[in-house]
Design an enzyme around this catalytic site. Structure first.
Site, PDB file in Angstrom:
ATOM      1  N   LYS A 298       2.242   1.970  -5.051  1.00  0.00           N
ATOM      2  CA  LYS A 298       2.958   1.428  -6.226  1.00  0.00           C
ATOM      3  C   LYS A 298       2.146   1.572  -7.507  1.00  0.00           C
ATOM      4  O   LYS A 298       2.688   1.883  -8.555  1.00  0.00           O
ATOM      5  CB  LYS A 298       3.249  -0.067  -6.043  1.00  0.00           C
ATOM      6  CG  LYS A 298       4.190  -0.388  -4.920  1.00  0.00           C
ATOM      7  CD  LYS A 298       4.349  -1.880  -4.776  1.00  0.00           C
ATOM      8  CE  LYS A 298       3.146  -2.616  -4.238  1.00  0.00           C
ATOM      9  NZ  LYS A 298       2.762  -2.323  -2.859  1.00  0.00           N
TER      10      LYS A 298
ATOM     11  N   GLY B 137      -4.136  -4.459  -4.012  1.00  0.00           N
ATOM     12  CA  GLY B 137      -5.164  -3.481  -4.352  1.00  0.00           C
ATOM     13  C   GLY B 137      -4.468  -2.211  -4.785  1.00  0.00           C
ATOM     14  O   GLY B 137      -3.884  -1.521  -3.959  1.00  0.00           O
ATOM     15  N   HIS B 138      -4.473  -1.937  -6.075  1.00  0.00           N
ATOM     16  CA  HIS B 138      -3.791  -0.758  -6.589  1.00  0.00           C
ATOM     17  C   HIS B 138      -4.824   0.282  -7.013  1.00  0.00           C
ATOM     18  O   HIS B 138      -5.558   0.084  -7.975  1.00  0.00           O
ATOM     19  CB  HIS B 138      -2.875  -1.153  -7.764  1.00  0.00           C
ATOM     20  CG  HIS B 138      -1.710  -1.996  -7.341  1.00  0.00           C
ATOM     21  ND1 HIS B 138      -0.984  -2.774  -8.194  1.00  0.00           N
ATOM     22  CD2 HIS B 138      -1.137  -2.158  -6.122  1.00  0.00           C
ATOM     23  CE1 HIS B 138      -0.015  -3.388  -7.524  1.00  0.00           C
ATOM     24  NE2 HIS B 138      -0.094  -3.034  -6.262  1.00  0.00           N
TER      25      HIS B 138
ATOM     26  N   ASP C  99       0.812  -1.226   0.000  1.00  0.00           N
ATOM     27  CA  ASP C  99       0.000   0.000   0.000  1.00  0.00           C
ATOM     28  C   ASP C  99       0.841   1.271   0.000  1.00  0.00           C
ATOM     29  O   ASP C  99       0.430   2.301   0.522  1.00  0.00           O
ATOM     30  CB  ASP C  99      -0.967   0.024   1.208  1.00  0.00           C
ATOM     31  CG  ASP C  99      -1.803  -1.227   1.257  1.00  0.00           C
ATOM     32  OD1 ASP C  99      -2.277  -1.650   0.190  1.00  0.00           O
ATOM     33  OD2 ASP C  99      -1.961  -1.799   2.351  1.00  0.00           O
TER      34      ASP C  99
HETATM   35  P1  IMP Z   1      -2.477 -12.757   2.345  1.00  0.00           P
HETATM   36  O1  IMP Z   1      -1.533 -12.204   1.334  1.00  0.00           O
HETATM   37  O2  IMP Z   1      -3.916 -12.535   1.979  1.00  0.00           O
HETATM   38  O3  IMP Z   1      -2.169 -14.164   2.716  1.00  0.00           O
HETATM   39  O4  IMP Z   1      -2.267 -11.903   3.693  1.00  0.00           O
HETATM   40  C1  IMP Z   1      -1.069 -11.955   4.464  1.00  0.00           C
HETATM   41  C2  IMP Z   1      -0.707 -10.605   5.024  1.00  0.00           C
HETATM   42  O5  IMP Z   1      -0.336  -9.734   3.960  1.00  0.00           O
HETATM   43  C3  IMP Z   1      -1.845  -9.886   5.736  1.00  0.00           C
HETATM   44  O6  IMP Z   1      -1.291  -9.105   6.793  1.00  0.00           O
HETATM   45  C4  IMP Z   1      -2.426  -8.968   4.673  1.00  0.00           C
HETATM   46  O7  IMP Z   1      -3.088  -7.857   5.221  1.00  0.00           O
HETATM   47  C5  IMP Z   1      -1.145  -8.561   3.970  1.00  0.00           C
HETATM   48  N1  IMP Z   1      -1.348  -8.172   2.573  1.00  0.00           N
HETATM   49  C6  IMP Z   1      -1.540  -8.984   1.511  1.00  0.00           C
HETATM   50  N2  IMP Z   1      -1.643  -8.264   0.388  1.00  0.00           N
HETATM   51  C7  IMP Z   1      -1.478  -6.990   0.726  1.00  0.00           C
HETATM   52  C8  IMP Z   1      -1.449  -5.765  -0.023  1.00  0.00           C
HETATM   53  O8  IMP Z   1      -1.542  -5.738  -1.249  1.00  0.00           O
HETATM   54  N3  IMP Z   1      -1.256  -4.620   0.705  1.00  0.00           N
HETATM   55  C9  IMP Z   1      -1.088  -4.647   2.041  1.00  0.00           C
HETATM   56  N4  IMP Z   1      -1.097  -5.752   2.779  1.00  0.00           N
HETATM   57  C10 IMP Z   1      -1.300  -6.917   2.125  1.00  0.00           C
HETATM   58 MG    MG Z   2      -2.692  -1.812  -1.912  1.00  0.00          MG
END
Ligand code: IMP
Ligand code: MG
Length: 424
Positions: free
Chosen positions: A19, A43-44, A16
């Protein structure tokens, strides 16, 4: 950007960092944009003219019609999300076709049972990570355990039934396999024209003398090896993964730009040394709109952590830094930057050592530098000296403590609200 070269742009914090909008800004000088890890946990958020779009899976280069977007083998792909995202883009007048979107045939597929397993694990009492519940972890588990299902497996009923039987056996699943099979085959039909040897497609572009941008998802501190394990995502998010996750040799990747906010945020559980009190987080959340673009969860907020950034610069071999959301620091009566860690018995702790001590239950104290409150951003920013003095000071501190040159600064969510200090 020099010709036939690769630039990797990735997160220097916990994701976040902005990017997406940086990739969107830089993409105009590149022929192709490649995703190489993660999936729709990303999430971009993009704000272009009157349009706002959040992309989870398709590379941000898709917002420019003349770019080729590639989803590499390192990505885990949920076909349902892919086709929904294509439809969303279409409603914004952006067309995805096999001409501008290429998908690695060996990218692994997220099935509904992966999402179920992810959610079930999160709801249990053990191992709470705060995942996005998008099935990312379980899908990577299947891949590494060697019973995962790749995109090209969806093209053959015979192969897919065999592979599904194997996953069902290994995972002890008791759901209806036939309906899953039929649905997956239907997705396979739709995916067929997009599937390719992604590494070959990318190298062909590079060999023609064009440049390629590699778009990271998540961030260095969420990397499964180098992040705040176990509070990480299930893929490697660091620069080296751009090669592994796209099938392109490392000789093509010669620049690595790390993206960092002028403060810090993280979603989900895990250590965060410069996190501020709930009351102080309010400003960042309200002004910086710090809510997860994927899950809507409020992000945890805190001060810029130069010790963590220094670590990220080293791990990635960063050749430049992109500083985002500088404007959010205006209006804060108190402005701090973390420059070091210590614990009861240790001074000058590195990030790894601090992490280890923290996991053992020790308190990590952060050494802060106080900066004067930052003035409002001027209407137009065309050169470094147009920036408020405290923003300039933060750049100087980054260069001094994190040992990386600041190349680009963004100071608003819209395309154009960025200042390029040095060409890539
Ligand atoms: P997962 O990737 O859904 O398995 O989540 C694992 C950890 O990565 C959690 O703390 C999520 O909140 C974090 N996370 C996964 N993708 C993102 C992202 O794109 N931005 C911020 N945090 C992320
Ligand atoms: Mg994001």
């Amino acid at each position: 950007m020099k010709n036939n070269r690769g630039l990797v742009v990735l997160g220097g914090q916990w994701g976040d960092e902005g990017k997406g909008r940086i990739v969107d800004a830089l993409a105009k000088d590149f022929k192709a944009v490649v995703r190489f890890q993660g999936g729709n946990n990303a999430g971009h958020s993009l704000h272009i003219g009157e349009q706002s779009v959040v992309l989870h899976l398709i590379p941000c280069g898709i917002m420019r019609p003349d770019k080729i977007c590639v989803i590499g083998n390192g990505v885990v792909l949920d076909p349902e999300v892919l086709f929904a995202e294509m439809a969303l883009l279409e409603s914004h007048g952006i067309k995805c076709s096999p001409n501008n979107l290429k998908i690695a045939k060996n990218a692994h597929i997220i099935f509904p049972f992966h999402k179920l397993l992810d959610a079930q694990r999160e709801e249990g009492a053990h191992n709470f990570i705060g995942t996005t519940k998008r099935g990312i972890g379980p899908c990577y588990e299947d891949k590494v355990a060697r019973f995962g299902i790749m995109a090209c497996d969806l093209l053959s009923k015979e192969i897919l039934s065999k592979k599904l039987s194997s996953v069902f056996h290994e995972r002890r699943l008791s759901i209806d396999m036939e309906s899953l099979l039929m649905k997956a085959l239907a997705y396979g039909d739709r995916l067929r024209p997009y599937l390719c040897d992604a590494g070959e497609v990318i190298e062909d572009i590079l060999k023609k003398g064009e440049s390629v941008l590699f778009e990271g998802a998540q961030g260095t501190l969420l990397d499964v090896d180098h992040g705040t394990y176990p509070y990480v995502t299930s893929s490697n998010c660091v620069a080296a993964q751009a090669s592994v996750g796209s099938g392109v040799g490392m000789k093509w990747l010669d620049e690595v730009w790390l993206v960092s906010k002028a403060y810090c945020t993280r979603v989900g559980e895990g250590p965060f040394f410069t996190e501020v009190s709930a009351q102080e987080q309010d400003h960042f959340r309200k002004v910086g709109f710090e809510f997860g673009a994927t899950t809507g969860r409020p992000r945890r907020c805190g001060w810029l952590d130069l010790n963590a950034l220094k670590y990220a610069v080293r791990i990635n071999g960063a050749t430049g830094l992109v500083l985002t959301k500088v404007d959010i620091l205006s209006d804060l009566s108190d402005l701090k930057v973390g420059i070091g860690y210590r614990s009861k018995n240790h001074k000058n702790l590195g990030f790894m050592d601090a992490l280890e001590l923290h996991m053992q239950g020790h308190t990590i104290d952060v050494e802060y530098l106080d900066l004067p409150p930052m003035d409002k951003m001027p209407e137009s920013v065309n050169k470094f000296s147009d920036l408020p003095r405290s923003a300039q000071k933060i750049c100087e501190l980054i260069e001094k403590h994190a040992e990386v040159a600041v190349k680009l600064i963004s100071f608003g969510p819209k395309r154009g609200q960025e200042l390029l200090l040095s060409a890539c």
